[in-house]
Design an enzyme around this catalytic site. Structure first.
Site, PDB file in Angstrom:
ATOM      1  N   CYS A 136       2.806  -4.357  -5.426  1.00  0.00           N
ATOM      2  CA  CYS A 136       2.579  -5.681  -4.832  1.00  0.00           C
ATOM      3  C   CYS A 136       1.799  -5.523  -3.527  1.00  0.00           C
ATOM      4  CB  CYS A 136       3.916  -6.363  -4.576  1.00  0.00           C
ATOM      5  SG  CYS A 136       3.755  -7.865  -3.621  1.00  0.00           S
ATOM      6  N   CYS A 152       3.688  -6.664  -0.392  1.00  0.00           N
ATOM      7  CA  CYS A 152       4.703  -5.680   0.009  1.00  0.00           C
ATOM      8  C   CYS A 152       4.042  -4.532   0.768  1.00  0.00           C
ATOM      9  CB  CYS A 152       5.437  -5.117  -1.205  1.00  0.00           C
ATOM     10  SG  CYS A 152       6.732  -6.192  -1.853  1.00  0.00           S
ATOM     11  N   HIS A 206      10.495  -8.885  -0.960  1.00  0.00           N
ATOM     12  CA  HIS A 206       9.708  -9.402  -2.078  1.00  0.00           C
ATOM     13  C   HIS A 206      10.435 -10.539  -2.794  1.00  0.00           C
ATOM     14  CE1 HIS A 206       6.722  -9.188  -5.361  1.00  0.00           C
ATOM     15  NE2 HIS A 206       7.745  -9.570  -6.104  1.00  0.00           N
ATOM     16  N   ASN A 220       1.214 -22.291  -2.826  1.00  0.00           N
ATOM     17  CA  ASN A 220       0.803 -22.337  -4.224  1.00  0.00           C
ATOM     18  C   ASN A 220       1.877 -21.629  -5.054  1.00  0.00           C
ATOM     19  OD1 ASN A 220      -1.662 -23.574  -3.583  1.00  0.00           O
ATOM     20  ND2 ASN A 220      -2.599 -21.600  -3.098  1.00  0.00           N
ATOM     21  N   GLY A 267      -1.820 -22.550  -8.774  1.00  0.00           N
ATOM     22  CA  GLY A 267      -2.922 -21.761  -8.213  1.00  0.00           C
ATOM     23  C   GLY A 267      -2.484 -20.511  -7.476  1.00  0.00           C
ATOM     24  N   THR A 276      -2.056 -16.772  -6.843  1.00  0.00           N
ATOM     25  CA  THR A 276      -2.724 -15.559  -7.335  1.00  0.00           C
ATOM     26  C   THR A 276      -1.995 -14.288  -6.916  1.00  0.00           C
ATOM     27  OG1 THR A 276      -4.205 -15.506  -5.420  1.00  0.00           O
ATOM     28  CG2 THR A 276      -5.006 -16.654  -7.377  1.00  0.00           C
ATOM     29  N   HIS A 305       3.893 -12.827  -4.545  1.00  0.00           N
ATOM     30  CA  HIS A 305       4.839 -12.516  -3.460  1.00  0.00           C
ATOM     31  C   HIS A 305       4.748 -13.733  -2.551  1.00  0.00           C
ATOM     32  CE1 HIS A 305       6.417  -9.459  -0.279  1.00  0.00           C
ATOM     33  NE2 HIS A 305       6.428 -10.671   0.284  1.00  0.00           N
ATOM     34  N   HIS A 328       4.199 -16.569  -0.127  1.00  0.00           N
ATOM     35  CA  HIS A 328       3.434 -16.659   1.121  1.00  0.00           C
ATOM     36  C   HIS A 328       3.165 -18.125   1.415  1.00  0.00           C
ATOM     37  CE1 HIS A 328       0.752 -16.056  -2.301  1.00  0.00           C
ATOM     38  NE2 HIS A 328      -0.111 -16.866  -1.698  1.00  0.00           N
TER      39      HIS A 328
END
Ligand code: AMP
Ligand code: ZN
Length: 113
Positions: free
Chosen positions: A5, A8, A47, A86, A92, A94, A97, A99
């Site tokens: 990730c 991460c 995570h 998102n 949407g 992408t 993780h 955010h």
């Protein structure tokens, strides 16, 4: 930490990234592909694939503590700003993780694309 990730790796300093904010729970850094003059990503160190997985101790910390610090740091209070999370394919997302996007420095449009 999830091994493959990207966020991460950033949060645990396996990839060198300049943080605009960090504490024991969260890091924040500039988006690689900014969609506004100010475009910050707020990322929990732990995570969580998306918002539905994150506990209130993290989301509450982000919205009540971290956002106000960044809004102040980047001078966004007077003109306003936008927060975006998102989520999933149609949302949407992408990077899987959690955010929070903090966007500012220009007039935003509605509805979003
Ligand atoms: P989302 O589409 O909501 O999942 O947002 C992912 C965001 O992460 C996009 O705005 C990307 O530009 C940004 N991004 C991806 N990789 C990096 C990176 N290494 N450093 C900073 N931002 C990144
Ligand atoms: Zn991760």
């Amino acid at each position: 930490m999830s091994q493959d990730c990207i966020f991460c790796k950033i949060a645990w300093k396996k990839i060198e990234t300049e943080f605009v904010y960090e504490d024991d729970k969260v890091v924040a850094f500039k988006d690689l592909n900014p969609q506004a003059p100010i475009h910050i990503l707020i990322v929990p160190r732990e995570h969580f694939a998306e918002i539905l997985e994150a506990p209130a101790s993290i989301t509450g910390h982000i919205f009540s503590n971290v956002v106000p610090v960044l809004v102040d740091k980047f001078g966004l209070e007077s003109n306003g700003f936008r927060l975006v999370i998102n989520t999933g394919k149609q949302g949407g997302q992408t990077v899987e993780h959690l955010h929070v996007h903090l966007l500012g420095g220009r007039d935003m449009t509605w509805p979003p694309g």
